[in-house]
Scaffold this active site. Structure first.
Site, PDB file in Angstrom:
ATOM      1  N   ASP A 163      -8.060   3.858   0.365  1.00 31.47           N
ATOM      2  CA  ASP A 163      -6.820   4.271   1.032  1.00 31.47           C
ATOM      3  C   ASP A 163      -6.203   5.524   0.400  1.00 31.47           C
ATOM      4  OD1 ASP A 163      -7.356   1.948   2.348  1.00 31.47           O
ATOM      5  OD2 ASP A 163      -5.377   1.060   2.099  1.00 31.47           O
ATOM      6  N   THR A 178       0.814  -1.217   0.000  1.00 33.31           N
ATOM      7  CA  THR A 178       0.000   0.000   0.000  1.00 33.31           C
ATOM      8  C   THR A 178       0.849   1.268   0.000  1.00 33.31           C
ATOM      9  OG1 THR A 178      -1.764  -1.173   1.169  1.00 33.31           O
ATOM     10  CG2 THR A 178      -1.826   1.222   1.224  1.00 33.31           C
ATOM     11  N   GLN A 203      -5.728  -1.077  -3.042  1.00 33.53           N
ATOM     12  CA  GLN A 203      -5.398   0.157  -2.345  1.00 33.53           C
ATOM     13  C   GLN A 203      -4.523   1.009  -3.263  1.00 33.53           C
ATOM     14  OE1 GLN A 203      -4.656  -2.930  -1.250  1.00 33.53           O
ATOM     15  NE2 GLN A 203      -5.414  -3.235   0.825  1.00 33.53           N
ATOM     16  N   ASP A 215     -11.957   2.870   3.750  1.00 25.06           N
ATOM     17  CA  ASP A 215     -10.825   3.149   4.660  1.00 25.06           C
ATOM     18  C   ASP A 215      -9.930   4.272   4.144  1.00 25.06           C
ATOM     19  OD1 ASP A 215     -11.809   0.905   5.971  1.00 25.06           O
ATOM     20  OD2 ASP A 215     -10.314  -0.441   5.112  1.00 25.06           O
TER      21      ASP A 215
END
Length: 303
Positions: free
Chosen positions: A128, A71, A105, A155
């Site tokens: 993300d 990520t 992500q 998220d």
């Protein structure tokens, strides 16, 4: 100076960052679209877009975690130095806009330094978008965001920084699930939290399952103060990290104070969430949050 056409200017932001001395310095970016990844490890780097609006100066790249080995590696801009400043521009990760890309992500901004200030910045992505996290070796990272716009879905404000967001807008884009935050405080004695003060929550009409947050780690801490929830947040407000497999809501600290709008539902919130009293809310004011050590913020706020 960074410009795609200006005389005696650097052509890329990374070239300008690399040219700064070890102690950092100021970078001005002329309006335009700069397609590049940027890594900033020096302290004291101050970057500002010179356009009239943040939309005028755009730094964009399209890496996804699934393709680059993690990520953090997907970030369009990775800023790890202390005393980092970012003002009046847009940072985007457009990975999700390519229909051929598998879901992943894809970070726009990764920020892990201490005493960092982000003002009038647009952060665009999907899953993300903003990684606001601690520094190396778990060092506390104090971060302040003001008058920013952050969009994404799952998220999309995540990490373990001690971060304060003031007068910012969080916008959920079209998706089957939208989770504004995934804070990751891992133990009760860690000095980290996300506070949203006088912020606004919005969402696309086709955004579904909108939650204020879910605990990435067991002691996740997120507080919304005076928030206009102009998005249809689920009645319980908060969701478990992995339903049926984790049980973190009982140890996380999720709280609100005087939320308004269609997403405000104090009586319907999940049982472990808190509705703060006046005295409890004062403990999460800007000065209290940073333990009266706010001299580093004087250039951005008089509060």
């Amino acid at each position: 100076m960074v410009s795609q056409s200006g005389h005696m200017a650097y052509r890329s932001v990374q070239e300008a960052v690399d040219a700064l001395p070890a102690r950092g310095g100021d970078i001005l970016i002329a309006p335009g679209v700069y397609r590049e990844k940027i890594k900033i490890g020096k302290p004291g780097v101050h970057i500002k877009g010179t356009g009239q609006r943040p939309e005028d100066t755009v730094v964009v790249y399209g890496d996804g975690a699934i393709k680059v080995g993690g990520t953090v590696h997907s970030a369009t801009m990775d800023a790890s130095g202390d005393d980092f400043r970012l003002d009046n521009l847009t940072i985007q990760n457009d990975y999700s806009l390519d229909p051929d890309n598998p879901p992943s992500q894809a970070v726009a901004l990764s920020i892990t330094g201490d005493k960092d200030i982000i003002t009038r910045v647009r952060l665009l992505g999907a899953q993300d978008t903003l990684f606001a996290n601690k520094g190396p070796n778990g060092r506390t990272a104090r971060q302040y965001f003001s008058d920013c716009y952050v969009e994404g879905h799952v998220d999309y404000v995540f990490g373990n920084a001690k971060a304060y967001f003031q007068h910012c807008e969080l916008h959920g884009i079209a998706n089957q699930a939208v989770v504004y935050t995934a804070q990751s405080k891992d133990s009760p004695d860690e000095d980290s939290a996300y506070v949203f003060d006088h912020c606004t929550l919005t969402a696309d009409p086709s955004a579904h399952g909108i939650a204020l947050g879910r605990p990435w780690r067991s002691y996740a801490t997120v507080i919304f103060l005076f928030t206009r929830m102009n998005a249809p947040v689920i009645p319980e407000g908060w969701s478990e990290w992995d339903r049926g497999k984790t049980n973190r809501l009982k140890t996380a600290y999720y709280a609100e104070y005087q939320s308004t709008g269609i997403g405000a539902n104090p009586r319907g919130r999940e049982p472990y969430a808190h509705q703060l009293t006046d005295s409890e809310a004062k403990q999460w004011s800007l000065k209290a949050f940073f333990a009266d050590d706010t001299d580093w913020l004087l250039s951005s706020t008089s509060r």
